[in-house]
Write an enzyme that holds these catalytic residues in place. Structure first.
Site, short mmCIF file in Angstrom:
data_model
loop_
_atom_site.label_atom_id
_atom_site.label_comp_id
_atom_site.label_asym_id
_atom_site.label_seq_id
_atom_site.Cartn_x
_atom_site.Cartn_y
_atom_site.Cartn_z
N HIS A 20 17.51 61.03 -28.53
CA HIS A 20 16.07 60.83 -28.39
C HIS A 20 15.31 62.02 -28.98
O HIS A 20 15.06 63.01 -28.28
CB HIS A 20 15.71 60.68 -26.91
CG HIS A 20 16.43 59.55 -26.23
ND1 HIS A 20 17.75 59.63 -25.86
CD2 HIS A 20 15.99 58.32 -25.86
CE1 HIS A 20 18.11 58.48 -25.29
NE2 HIS A 20 17.07 57.67 -25.28
N HIS A 251 11.44 57.23 -30.11
CA HIS A 251 11.86 57.49 -28.73
C HIS A 251 13.36 57.69 -28.64
O HIS A 251 13.83 58.68 -28.08
CB HIS A 251 11.42 56.35 -27.80
CG HIS A 251 12.14 56.38 -26.50
ND1 HIS A 251 11.65 57.01 -25.38
CD2 HIS A 251 13.37 55.90 -26.13
CE1 HIS A 251 12.53 56.91 -24.40
NE2 HIS A 251 13.57 56.23 -24.84
N SER A 373 15.33 55.76 16.17
CA SER A 373 16.43 54.81 15.95
C SER A 373 17.65 55.50 15.35
O SER A 373 18.78 55.15 15.64
CB SER A 373 16.00 53.70 14.99
OG SER A 373 14.93 52.98 15.53
N GLU A 400 12.41 55.90 1.72
CA GLU A 400 13.86 56.16 1.68
C GLU A 400 14.29 56.79 0.37
O GLU A 400 15.10 57.72 0.33
CB GLU A 400 14.65 54.86 1.90
CG GLU A 400 14.46 54.20 3.25
CD GLU A 400 13.22 53.31 3.30
OE1 GLU A 400 12.53 53.16 2.27
OE2 GLU A 400 12.94 52.77 4.39
N HIS A 462 18.08 42.70 8.35
CA HIS A 462 18.38 44.06 8.79
C HIS A 462 19.87 44.29 9.02
O HIS A 462 20.28 45.41 9.32
CB HIS A 462 17.62 44.36 10.09
CG HIS A 462 16.17 44.67 9.86
ND1 HIS A 462 15.37 43.86 9.09
CD2 HIS A 462 15.39 45.69 10.28
CE1 HIS A 462 14.15 44.37 9.05
NE2 HIS A 462 14.14 45.49 9.75
#
Ligand code: TPP
Length: 651
Positions: A20, A251, A373, A400, A462
């Site tokens: 690149h 690119h 939890s 997360e 879940h």
């Protein structure tokens, strides 16, 4: 000096016939400003703990970094390495790889990850500055990110967290060239990036990325800001290429001989490929040693420390655990043997962490908004806030991916040991960063609770079923699934002791009985799998199980045993550690000449190799369902009776 970077980038890409060139050529000017006027580093001491960090988040522009490392005098990246760009056994891989050469602060290439790592580095810097003082820890973290990094979702999580924590020493140079692979960015995105970052609470500026003084002024201002800074540097991709500059074609493809010749003329760079005139090399080298004086002054300050503080600093930076940890854990394990608690392993993890955090000062815990939890916060941990980095617990928010990438950055920075929690099912939301923890061999500990249908009523969205298999597929990631409180303590010890890679702890929501009833000074989980209950008589059946299903296997064993089938139970808390054992150990544990039943409340992918021809698997075949855990185990037939039946059918 910037043209030297441009020339090396275009020549190396041409020689490799892949790579690149556009980004390094477009960013050469701003990188030259950063490396010659601001970045605090010493090419002769790449590991100096208080160096500024430079993260090339747009990792496809790797030749920019390699050219800079070479020119500034990092020994690892000599001209031979640039000539071998992208070849086998070179240090100059297609994308920067942490550990391949000094000066590469993190592995980048998956866009946005470097940005997320940098946030973690900046957090670690603040924590250590608070702990050891500005005399020892006081550095900036610079990032070079492109449109791609900022388009990626992770940039939102990372930038939002950085804004919230007011990470003032984080400075992002945005290569605002308005080009990505498919063409001009107007094809896909209309975001006003500075406005977006301003909304996150960042300081923002827009400059002409080829106006070196303007870039310098913007960096100088950013360093004074009390907030993280984004400097949108308007650049032209492949700057200097006479016909291709500004075009997406530069690119990711070599410019070609003709265009390269034209570039040499346009830049007035009459030198052969890989040739840089001595005076320009000398200027770069002197930039590379600019930091030597401040490093020496820093070393003096370090040497002036008292013995205790010096010891703490050195140990933290080396990532060593305090000697008293094993003593404390041993005492805790003895308590567990006496108590034999029925406890969810997530709760057991919380208890183990109480012991760990009491004696280890380097742990920095957190959770992606599931603290109670995940049981990740212990009584010793104060919350880290923008105004107080003296705490050791981060509320990462529902981020997360940002959490995992930040933890990688913290581990890479050194001086802290990050762990963070979410539900096992949401490991998918941070998987790209988990993969990089593993590739970079970083000690990052993922606390992944609610690890099966055993979580019950929240239902199949879940309930992880494929996640253990998916995590086990990542090389160099230890996936632990402890069976009870004692195994959980052992798995924590092993995770902390593994400096060369991440660990994932899969932990139950539901209570599980104690299955390890005897004290053993040896960490039995260290071998990955071990005989938990022996057969009474010559074994005809071996039950192999992990986590919450170990107690089901123990119940099944008792039924089989009473029915006259001597049966043993093997707990397999960590497949990776088990597979690292010698053949004899593995064969003995798996029980040669016995029927083998694997039990795990997850899909069976991966189990075949342990079960052999006279084997069967009891687990999940598809997604779970919403109901109380007990009903689900019955519904999906993961019961002691099902194990007994399967064994009998094979006997
Ligand atoms: C997560 C991820 N998705 C896709 C890619 C493939 N990719 C590499 S660079 C790039 C375009 C990036 O555009 P930009 O950041 O503007 O870089 P520039 O074209 O300016 O060099 C893409 C899609 C990647 N490396 N990582």
């Amino acid at each position: 000096m910037a043209n030297a970077v441009r020339a090396l980038a275009m020549d190396a890409v041409q020689a490799a016939n892949s790579g690149h060139p556009g980004m390094p050529m477009g960013c050469a000017d701003l990188a030259a400003v950063l490396f010659t006027r601001f970045l605090k580093y010493d090419a002769q001491a790449p590991d100096w703990p208080d160096r500024d960090r430079f993260v090339l988040s747009a990792g496809h522009g790797s030749m920019l970094l390699y050219a800079l490392l070479h020119l500034t005098g990092y020994d690892d990246t000599d001209m031979g390495q640039l000539r071998k760009f992208r070849q086998l056994d070179s240090r100059t891989a297609g994308h920067p790889e942490y550990g391949a050469a000094a000066g590469i602060e993190t592995t980048t290439g998956p866009l946005g990850q470097g940005f997320g790592n940098a946030v973690g580095m900046a957090i670690a810097e603040r924590i250590l500055a608070q702990r050891f003082g500005d005399d020892l820890v006081d550095h900036y973290t610079y990032v070079l990110a492109g449109d791609g990094c900022l388009m990626e979702g992770i940039s939102h999580e990372a930038a939002s967290l950085a804004g919230h924590l007011r990470l003032a020493k984080l400075i992002v140079l945005f290569d605002d060239n308005a080009i990505s692979i498919d063409g001009p960015t107007e094809l896909t995105v209309d975001d006003d990036q500075p406005a977006r970052f301003a909304a996150y609470g960042w300081d923002v500026a827009r400059v002409d990325g080829h106006d070196m003084d303007a870039v310098a002024q913007a960096i100088a201002a950013a360093r004074e800001s009390d907030r993280p800074s984004l400097i949108a540097c308007r650049t032209e991709i492949a700057r200097g290429a006479p016909t291709k500059a500004g075009h997406a074609s530069t690119h990711g493809s070599p410019l070609g001989e003709e265009e390269i010749a034209g570039t040499r003329t346009a830049l007035d760079w009459p030198y052969a490929p890989f040739e840089v005139p001595d005076d320009i090399v000398a200027d770069w080298r002197s930039a590379g040693s600019r930091g030597a004086k401040s490093r020496e002054a820093w070393s003096k300050r370090l040497d002036a420390l008292g013995m205790t503080e010096r010891g703490s600093f050195d140990r933290a930076i080396a990532g060593d655990l305090p000697a008293k940890l094993s003593e404390a854990m041993d005492a805790y394990k003895q308590t567990l043997v006496a108590e034999k608690p029925s406890l969810a392993t997530r709760a057991a993890s919380g208890r183990a962490l109480e012991v760990v955090n009491e004696v280890v000062n380097e742990t920095v815990g957190g959770s992606a908004d599931l603290t109670s939890s995940n049981n990740t916060k212990t009584t010793q941990q104060r919350i880290i806030t923008a105004d107080d980095f003296g705490g050791r617990y981060l509320h990462y928010g529902v981020r997360e991916h940002g959490m995992a990438a930040a933890m990688n950055g913290m581990a890479l920075h050194g001086g802290v040991i990050p762990y963070g929690g979410t539900f096992l099912v949401f490991s998918d939301y941070c998987r790209p960063a988990i993969r990089l923890s593993a590739m970079m061999q970083q000690r990052v500990i993922y606390v992944l609770t609610h690890d099966s249908i055993g979580l019950g009523e929240d239902g199949p969205t879940h309930q992880p079923v494929e996640h253990l298999a998916a995590l086990r597929a990542i090389p160099n990631l230890q996936v632990f699934r402890p069976a009870d409180a004692l195994e959980t303590a052992e798995c924590w010890e092993l995770s902390l002791a593994t400096k060369t890679g991440p660990s994932a702890l899969a932990l139950t929501r539901q209570g599980v009985p104690a299955v390890r009833l005897e004290y053993s000074q040896e960490n039995l989980c260290a071998r990955g799998a071990y005989e938990l209950v022996a057969a009474d008589g010559k074994a005809t059946v071996t039950l192999l199980a992990t986590g919450s299903e170990v107690s089901i296997a123990v119940a099944a064993r008792n039924i089989l045993q009473s029915a006259g089938h001597p049966t043993r139970v093997v707990s397999m808390p960590c497949w990776e550690l088990f597979e690292a054992q010698d053949d004899d150990y593995r064969a003995a544990v798996l029980g040669p000449d016995t029927v083998r039943i694997g039990v795990e409340a997850a899909v069976g992918m991966g189990w075949d190799r342990f079960l052999g021809p006279r084997g069967a698997f009891i687990g999940m075949q598809g997604f779970g369902a919403s109901a109380p855990a007990k009903d689900l185990y019955r519904h999906f037939n993961i019961t002691a009776d099902a194990v007994v039946e399967a064994a009998k059918a094979l006997l």
